[in-house]
Design an enzyme around this catalytic site. Structure first.
Site, PDB file in Angstrom:
ATOM      1  N   ALA A 286       0.903  -1.379   0.006  1.00 14.21           N
ATOM      2  CA  ALA A 286       0.060  -0.016   0.004  1.00 14.21           C
ATOM      3  C   ALA A 286       0.994   1.282   0.079  1.00 14.21           C
ATOM      4  O   ALA A 286       2.073   1.210   0.490  1.00 14.21           O
ATOM      5  CB  ALA A 286      -0.904   0.006   1.052  1.00 14.21           C
TER       6      ALA A 286
ATOM      7  N   GLY B 212       0.736  -4.986   0.918  1.00 13.06           N
ATOM      8  CA  GLY B 212      -0.407  -4.990   0.079  1.00 13.06           C
ATOM      9  C   GLY B 212      -0.096  -5.816  -1.228  1.00 13.06           C
ATOM     10  O   GLY B 212      -1.325  -6.334  -1.907  1.00 13.06           O
TER      11      GLY B 212
ATOM     12  N   GLU C  71      -0.636  -9.276  -0.752  1.00  9.88           N
ATOM     13  CA  GLU C  71      -1.920  -9.724  -0.339  1.00  9.88           C
ATOM     14  C   GLU C  71      -2.751  -9.524  -1.693  1.00  9.88           C
ATOM     15  O   GLU C  71      -3.572 -10.415  -1.790  1.00  9.88           O
ATOM     16  CB  GLU C  71      -2.561  -8.511   0.618  1.00  9.88           C
ATOM     17  CG  GLU C  71      -1.765  -8.697   2.133  1.00  9.88           C
ATOM     18  CD  GLU C  71      -2.352  -7.822   2.898  1.00  9.88           C
ATOM     19  OE1 GLU C  71      -1.918  -6.446   2.753  1.00  9.88           O
ATOM     20  OE2 GLU C  71      -2.892  -7.933   4.128  1.00  9.88           O
TER      21      GLU C  71
ATOM     22  N   GLU D  95       4.629  -5.044   6.904  1.00  9.19           N
ATOM     23  CA  GLU D  95       4.007  -4.010   7.642  1.00  9.19           C
ATOM     24  C   GLU D  95       4.439  -4.016   9.120  1.00  9.19           C
ATOM     25  O   GLU D  95       4.681  -2.736   9.990  1.00  9.19           O
ATOM     26  CB  GLU D  95       2.667  -4.254   7.878  1.00  9.19           C
ATOM     27  CG  GLU D  95       1.770  -4.250   6.428  1.00  9.19           C
ATOM     28  CD  GLU D  95       1.667  -5.428   5.497  1.00  9.19           C
ATOM     29  OE1 GLU D  95       2.734  -6.437   5.855  1.00  9.19           O
ATOM     30  OE2 GLU D  95       0.979  -5.724   4.748  1.00  9.19           O
TER      31      GLU D  95
HETATM   32  N1  CO8 Z   1       4.720   3.296  -0.560  1.00 11.35           N
HETATM   33  C1  CO8 Z   1       5.009   4.327  -1.296  1.00 11.35           C
HETATM   34  N2  CO8 Z   1       6.123   4.465  -1.725  1.00 11.35           N
HETATM   35  C2  CO8 Z   1       6.751   3.597  -1.916  1.00 11.35           C
HETATM   36  C3  CO8 Z   1       6.547   2.153  -1.371  1.00 11.35           C
HETATM   37  C4  CO8 Z   1       5.219   2.274  -0.723  1.00 11.35           C
HETATM   38  N3  CO8 Z   1       4.942   1.017  -0.176  1.00 11.35           N
HETATM   39  N4  CO8 Z   1       7.756   1.106  -1.577  1.00 11.35           N
HETATM   40  C5  CO8 Z   1       8.617   1.951  -2.500  1.00 11.35           C
HETATM   41  N5  CO8 Z   1       8.143   3.322  -2.700  1.00 11.35           N
HETATM   42  C6  CO8 Z   1       8.694   4.397  -3.358  1.00 11.35           C
HETATM   43  C7  CO8 Z   1      10.075   4.884  -2.473  1.00 11.35           C
HETATM   44  O1  CO8 Z   1       9.498   5.651  -1.702  1.00 11.35           O
HETATM   45  C8  CO8 Z   1      10.909   5.452  -3.638  1.00 11.35           C
HETATM   46  O2  CO8 Z   1      10.483   6.888  -4.031  1.00 11.35           O
HETATM   47  P1  CO8 Z   1      11.264   8.080  -4.221  1.00 11.35           P
HETATM   48  O3  CO8 Z   1      12.149   7.728  -5.186  1.00 11.35           O
HETATM   49  O4  CO8 Z   1      10.259   9.147  -4.429  1.00 11.35           O
HETATM   50  O5  CO8 Z   1      11.989   8.183  -2.842  1.00 11.35           O
HETATM   51  C9  CO8 Z   1      10.644   4.497  -4.773  1.00 11.35           C
HETATM   52  O6  CO8 Z   1       9.428   3.806  -4.503  1.00 11.35           O
HETATM   53  C10 CO8 Z   1      11.736   3.297  -4.970  1.00 11.35           C
HETATM   54  O7  CO8 Z   1      11.920   2.824  -3.693  1.00 11.35           O
HETATM   55  P2  CO8 Z   1      13.198   2.704  -3.083  1.00 11.35           P
HETATM   56  O8  CO8 Z   1      14.377   3.627  -3.196  1.00 11.35           O
HETATM   57  O9  CO8 Z   1      13.084   2.336  -1.532  1.00 11.35           O
HETATM   58  O10 CO8 Z   1      13.910   1.334  -3.666  1.00 11.35           O
HETATM   59  P3  CO8 Z   1      14.673   0.232  -3.299  1.00 11.35           P
HETATM   60  O11 CO8 Z   1      15.045  -0.909  -4.397  1.00 11.35           O
HETATM   61  O12 CO8 Z   1      15.928   0.773  -2.465  1.00 11.35           O
HETATM   62  O13 CO8 Z   1      13.869  -0.670  -2.194  1.00 11.35           O
HETATM   63  C11 CO8 Z   1      11.920  -2.014  -1.522  1.00 11.35           C
HETATM   64  C12 CO8 Z   1      12.903  -1.433  -2.566  1.00 11.35           C
HETATM   65  C13 CO8 Z   1      12.771  -2.720  -0.487  1.00 11.35           C
HETATM   66  C14 CO8 Z   1      10.588  -2.391  -1.777  1.00 11.35           C
HETATM   67  C15 CO8 Z   1      11.580  -0.554  -0.386  1.00 11.35           C
HETATM   68  O14 CO8 Z   1      10.885   0.312  -1.477  1.00 11.35           O
HETATM   69  C16 CO8 Z   1      10.623  -0.866   0.627  1.00 11.35           C
HETATM   70  O15 CO8 Z   1      11.021  -1.210   1.720  1.00 11.35           O
HETATM   71  N6  CO8 Z   1       9.220  -0.218   0.290  1.00 11.35           N
HETATM   72  C17 CO8 Z   1       8.404  -0.406   1.267  1.00 11.35           C
HETATM   73  C18 CO8 Z   1       7.666  -1.949   1.378  1.00 11.35           C
HETATM   74  C19 CO8 Z   1       6.625  -1.864   2.585  1.00 11.35           C
HETATM   75  O16 CO8 Z   1       6.867  -1.564   3.742  1.00 11.35           O
HETATM   76  N7  CO8 Z   1       5.592  -2.475   2.306  1.00 11.35           N
HETATM   77  C20 CO8 Z   1       4.358  -2.492   2.942  1.00 11.35           C
HETATM   78  C21 CO8 Z   1       3.471  -1.252   2.915  1.00 11.35           C
HETATM   79  S1  CO8 Z   1       2.164  -1.203   4.066  1.00 11.35           S
HETATM   80  C22 CO8 Z   1       1.069  -2.280   3.391  1.00 11.35           C
HETATM   81  O17 CO8 Z   1       1.091  -2.510   2.291  1.00 11.35           O
HETATM   82  C23 CO8 Z   1      -0.367  -2.339   4.031  1.00 11.35           C
HETATM   83  C24 CO8 Z   1      -1.288  -3.153   3.471  1.00 11.35           C
HETATM   84  C25 CO8 Z   1      -2.839  -2.692   3.935  1.00 11.35           C
HETATM   85  C26 CO8 Z   1      -3.577  -3.492   3.246  1.00 11.35           C
HETATM   86  C27 CO8 Z   1      -3.626  -3.777   1.910  1.00 11.35           C
HETATM   87  C28 CO8 Z   1      -4.849  -4.218   1.065  1.00 11.35           C
HETATM   88  C29 CO8 Z   1      -4.473  -5.104  -0.063  1.00 11.35           C
END
Ligand code: CO8
Length: 286
Positions: free
Chosen positions: A94, A137, A140, A160
């Protein structure tokens, strides 16, 4: 934006103008690409398309995804749906930036994310073709689909907990029922990811393919499904999903009712007549 190179790199064909017009009619999709695929154009393909945000599932993207799924579900020419992302990310979860400032009251009052479950209400089979990250998400969403194919470098996780929240799209339930309590607990409590190979071993995905072949393989699977009676396919899907929701006795009762119901259809008659006559069946979804 529709550059041929980008599509060639991913092994995907660009959308035809007609396909874009059909599916974008009245509502230009901003976050997804939608197209009919397969020799008979009977597989609906949806590609999540927020590459810079690793396909983070913002509200707009989910609304479009649900709309596209529902319109394929209503399209009699479509027998199965494929959802995919990019080589780097199926979806990284998400959208954290969108969620960051929400309060508890905001979540309760808007029933936050409750509409996402509509993906699992689609009657036609959905195949998730997962390359790269399927996190939070994103994992999921893959589990809301019916079949998961993974690219060799796919990674699945429910991170999460690292954000001090928990899965909210069925992760604690579907993951546990699929891979068992120990692995689900480990993934959800540590936030650690598993590889495509571990996911296959745990029963989360059914097949693993090289990155560049994944989507084509998913489409071929969709074509095999689409050859069958859509009416009976949706009954089979309902029966299998019953196994995740019902007790064994209730599930067996549901299965028996659906099995008996197939005998009320023209397609069941056609299927058995075709077998006996040693000819191909011609199903009409009747
Ligand atoms: N939300 C918003 N932006 C994101 C997300 C995200 N989940 N993941 C990555 N991005 C963005 C980063 O902020 C970044 O943007 P910017 O260039 O503007 O800074 C861009 O994508 C690239 O990301 P990274 O630079 O971090 O790329 P890396 O290759 O270094 O890392 C990762 C990749 C490991 C995937 C890392 O981006 C990461 O850890 N992302 C977050 C993963 C996460 O925590 N996901 C869970 C989110 S909470 C959730 O999903 C709750 C679900 C609720 C219900 C859903 C119902 C279906």
């Amino acid at each position: 934006m529709w550059g041929a190179c980008r599509w060639a790199v991913r092994g995907l064909r660009p959308l035809s103008t007609a396909a874009r017009r059909t599916y974008a009619a009245g509502s230009q999709y901003q976050y997804i690409l939608v197209e009919k695929r397969g020799e008979r154009q009977n597989v609906g393909m949806i590609q999540l398309n927020r590459p810079k945000a690793l396909n983070a599932l913002c509200d707009g993207l989910m609304m479009e995804l649900i709309q596209a799924c529902e319109s394929f579900d209503e399209d009699p020419g479509i027998g199965a749906i494929v959802i995919t992302g990019s080589d780097k990310a199926f979806a990284a979860g998400a959208d954290i930036k969108e969620m960051q400032s929400k309060s508890f009251q905001d979540c309760v009052n808007s029933n936050f994310l409750s509409n996402w479950g509509k993906v699992s209400e689609v009657k036609k089979p959905i195949i998730a073709a997962v390359n790269g990250f399927a996190l939070g998400g994103g994992c999921e969403l893959a589990m809301m689909c019916d079949i998961i194919y993974a690219g060799e470098k796919a990674q699945f996780g429910q991170p999460e907990i690292l954000l001090a929240t928990i899965p909210g799209g069925g992760g604690t339930q579907r993951l546990t029922k699929t891979v068992g309590k120990s692995l689900a607990m480990e993934m959800i409590l540590t936030g650690e990811r598993i590889s495509a190979q571990e996911a296959k071993q745990a029963g989360l995905v059914s097949k693993i393919y090289p990155v560049e072949k994944l989507v084509e393989e998913a489409i071929q699977c969709g074509e095999k499904i689409a050859k069958n009676s859509g009416l009976i396919v949706s009954m089979a899907k309902e029966a299998v999903n019953g196994a995740l929701e019902l007790s064994l006795a209730e599930g067996n009762r549901l299965e028996k009712k659906l099995f008996h119901s197939t005998f009320a259809t023209e397609d069941r008659k056609e299927g058995m007549s075709a077998f006996v006559a040693k000819r191909d069946a011609n199903f009409k979804n009747q």
